[in-house]
Design an enzyme around this catalytic site. Sequence first.
Site, short mmCIF file in Angstrom:
data_model
loop_
_atom_site.label_atom_id
_atom_site.label_comp_id
_atom_site.label_asym_id
_atom_site.label_seq_id
_atom_site.Cartn_x
_atom_site.Cartn_y
_atom_site.Cartn_z
N ASP A 1 15.74 90.93 40.22
CA ASP A 1 15.36 91.44 41.53
C ASP A 1 13.89 91.83 41.55
OD1 ASP A 1 15.74 92.23 44.18
OD2 ASP A 1 17.56 93.37 43.73
N ASP B 1 19.25 90.56 52.29
CA ASP B 1 20.62 90.79 51.84
C ASP B 1 21.63 90.57 52.96
OD1 ASP B 1 19.55 91.54 49.44
OD2 ASP B 1 20.17 93.63 49.55
#
Length: 277
Positions: free
Chosen positions: A158, A219
């Site tokens: 990430d 997301d």
Amino acid sequence: MHVAVLLFAFALTGTTLALDNGLMRTPPMGWLAWERYRCDIDCENDPKNCISENLFMDMADRLAEDGWKELGYVYVNIDDCWSSKQRDDQGRLQPDPKRFPGGIKKLAHYLHNRGLKLGIYGDMGKLTCMAYPGTPLDKIELDAQTFADWEVDMLKYDGCYSNAMEQELGYPLMSKALNATGRPIGYSCSWPAYQGGLPPKVNYTQLGEICNLWRNYGDIQDSWDSVLNIVDWFFENQDALTPAAGPGRWNDPDMGEHRPCPVPSPLNRPCSGPEHS
């Protein structure tokens, strides 16, 4: 028990070179903890749903015993919140000892014995998105070797708490470090999602040479509005995204949910969508 089985990526054809690790020649499929379980670490009051080795062993059993593995769902992926808040005395990442008492290597063996693969989560910044220890530039080689020593099969890397310069250096460095371990580890990069997802900021030729999978966009959330927003973005930008993908290198629109139906579905196919629980 209801199981959310998650499709990590869909196939888009293309012609660019792929990361030369021989992995993910087809889009990787499996189960990922984040959308359903988030950062639930309260194992004392919520033992069945907290981020722990028991959760991932249970999901491994479901994939192996309920027919999902035969359909290609072979990855069981840990997301954020798995680690201790501090590194060990040698500077290495370590799992939370109460929630993962057997360690990550034992969990990997549990999956491998069932014909499955284990994925783990890291972050380019000093902290992960949920403020656990990250893997900044000076820790990349150490953490790559740690993941290899634990016999994990995939890394999701990430980008919270990192800047564009760190990402430009760090994502290629992690690819090199993973390959240098000698263990085949699939590499999922979140880099383009932090750069807007599109050229010229995102170099998809480069991504295809260093990553097996990459997050392009934001997301997914547990709503149809979120799902449709992502679908619309990919549809509107398919001319830029489609040529980037192919065997060993995939666009990743984030998780897709598939849940058992409350009643038999047409053609006995699993229901899809967050309205099914």
